[in-house]
Design a protein around this motif. Sequence first.
Motif, PDB file in Angstrom:
ATOM      1  N   ALA A 192       2.172   5.567  -4.048  1.00  0.00           N
ATOM      2  CA  ALA A 192       1.410   4.732  -3.108  1.00  0.00           C
ATOM      3  C   ALA A 192       2.249   3.549  -2.639  1.00  0.00           C
ATOM      4  N   ARG A 195       4.831   4.669  -0.005  1.00  0.00           N
ATOM      5  CA  ARG A 195       4.206   4.875   1.303  1.00  0.00           C
ATOM      6  C   ARG A 195       3.877   3.538   1.972  1.00  0.00           C
ATOM      7  N   ALA A 196       3.386   2.596   1.169  1.00  0.00           N
ATOM      8  CA  ALA A 196       2.952   1.314   1.727  1.00  0.00           C
ATOM      9  C   ALA A 196       4.122   0.462   2.208  1.00  0.00           C
ATOM     10  N   ARG A 202       5.185  11.244   2.781  1.00  0.00           N
ATOM     11  CA  ARG A 202       4.896  12.008   1.566  1.00  0.00           C
ATOM     12  C   ARG A 202       6.068  11.858   0.587  1.00  0.00           C
ATOM     13  N   SER A 351      -1.480  -3.215   3.806  1.00  0.00           N
ATOM     14  CA  SER A 351      -1.637  -1.786   3.505  1.00  0.00           C
ATOM     15  C   SER A 351      -2.896  -1.538   2.686  1.00  0.00           C
ATOM     16  N   SER A 352      -3.158  -0.275   2.419  1.00  0.00           N
ATOM     17  CA  SER A 352      -4.299   0.107   1.577  1.00  0.00           C
ATOM     18  C   SER A 352      -3.813   0.565   0.202  1.00  0.00           C
ATOM     19  N   TYR A 353      -2.723  -0.041  -0.270  1.00  0.00           N
ATOM     20  CA  TYR A 353      -2.075   0.385  -1.513  1.00  0.00           C
ATOM     21  C   TYR A 353      -3.052   0.441  -2.692  1.00  0.00           C
ATOM     22  N   THR A 355      -6.309   0.490  -2.812  1.00  0.00           N
ATOM     23  CA  THR A 355      -7.360   1.487  -2.593  1.00  0.00           C
ATOM     24  C   THR A 355      -6.841   2.893  -2.837  1.00  0.00           C
ATOM     25  N   GLN A 356      -5.627   3.178  -2.380  1.00  0.00           N
ATOM     26  CA  GLN A 356      -5.035   4.500  -2.565  1.00  0.00           C
ATOM     27  C   GLN A 356      -4.831   4.805  -4.042  1.00  0.00           C
ATOM     28  N   ASP A 359      -8.303   5.352  -5.668  1.00  0.00           N
ATOM     29  CA  ASP A 359      -8.887   6.647  -5.297  1.00  0.00           C
ATOM     30  C   ASP A 359      -8.223   7.786  -6.061  1.00  0.00           C
ATOM     31  N   ASN A 360      -6.903   7.729  -6.203  1.00  0.00           N
ATOM     32  CA  ASN A 360      -6.205   8.791  -6.916  1.00  0.00           C
ATOM     33  C   ASN A 360      -6.514   8.771  -8.408  1.00  0.00           C
TER      34      ASN A 360
END
Length: 386
Positions: A192, A195-196, A202, A351-353, A355-356, A359-360
């Motif tokens: 995460a 990506r952020a 990916r 970013s939504s770091y 939250t990501q 969620d995972n």
Amino acid sequence: MFYRVAQKSALHVFDRIGARAKAQGDGMTLGLTLSIDAMGGDHAPQSILRGVDLFAREYPAARFVLHGDESLITSYLDELPAAKATSKVHHTSDIVPMDAKPSQAMRKRGTSMWNAIASVKAKEASACVSAGNTGALMAVAHLQLRTIEGLHRPAITASWPTPKGQCVVLDVGANVDSDPDQLVDFAIMGEAFSRALYAIERPSIGLLNVGTEDVKGHDDIREAMRLLRLFGTTLNLEVYGFVEGNDISMGKTDVVVTDGYTGNIALKTAEGAARLVGGFLKEALTSGPLSVLGALLASAGLKRLKHRMDPSSSNGGVFLGLNGLVIKSHGGTDARGFANALRVAARLAASSYITQVSDNLKRLSAARAQTQIPTQAMKTTLTVSD
């Protein structure tokens, strides 16, 4: 600080990401407030406030809460108009010394470091940035913010320069040892984070081992790989497999997961190698008149190399897994380096770091329940109760 050389990165990677942020103008910082430990670091508050001023000139929409000695901070702000116009000061005369033990910092509330993190907890700021004592900062941040639900332990990440750009390595010192479940947590956080911060759609994940074959390594590392492969599809993770130490610098994967003991040794080994190569290069370029002449002819290329290897270009280590963003600047950083740590904070805040990751972790918990695989903590509890 142990992660200093890990923060050395290829400048072109940050230029690419910075160009994207520039194209967005103040969109990244609109409504952004950063909480600053103005008294943390070897050159505080001068370098800290000058770094804030550099960032404020680049992103005037950002706002800052400065924690520390108000009279001292104000005297510097008078010479830094951009920082002065975008900052408010929360006074405290207490600081955490650079040589303080984590336990001492945890007991001493009301310091500039404590208050800077408290601003994040109170939702007054989106992230905290400090150049103070690393161990103390992690301890105080963990005490106040706690870990994300479902996470076993937080980790410290470092960005490792590679020919392809950046490799995210974690853990690099927060945990001496890590069981298989914790290594899976690190993989989720590192993916995460990659990506952020680096806009990799990916990121590929590798698990650091003594070899790439499945039979190599101790039981915990092999079990961690089994779990990653088992849950990788559910978590939408690109699991590459095992990687070796030399694969980090070659950029074989975007994320490398390891325990803090091994990660810290790897970073210090890289630091020593970098210093050795730098010494050899300097010696070669100053060994005689012809060498000096060659260095002058190649000065433009050497300046670019120096710029890419400058720690200030990518200063800012991140404590991952907390219910809030805490960025650790190198203690001896200059103004440009601290400004870059603020950029890291701004990118993550936009970013939504968190939250990501959350969620995972929820998906991982559900997947475990379906396959009826207990975590290491549950296994220990069952063993003790038996």
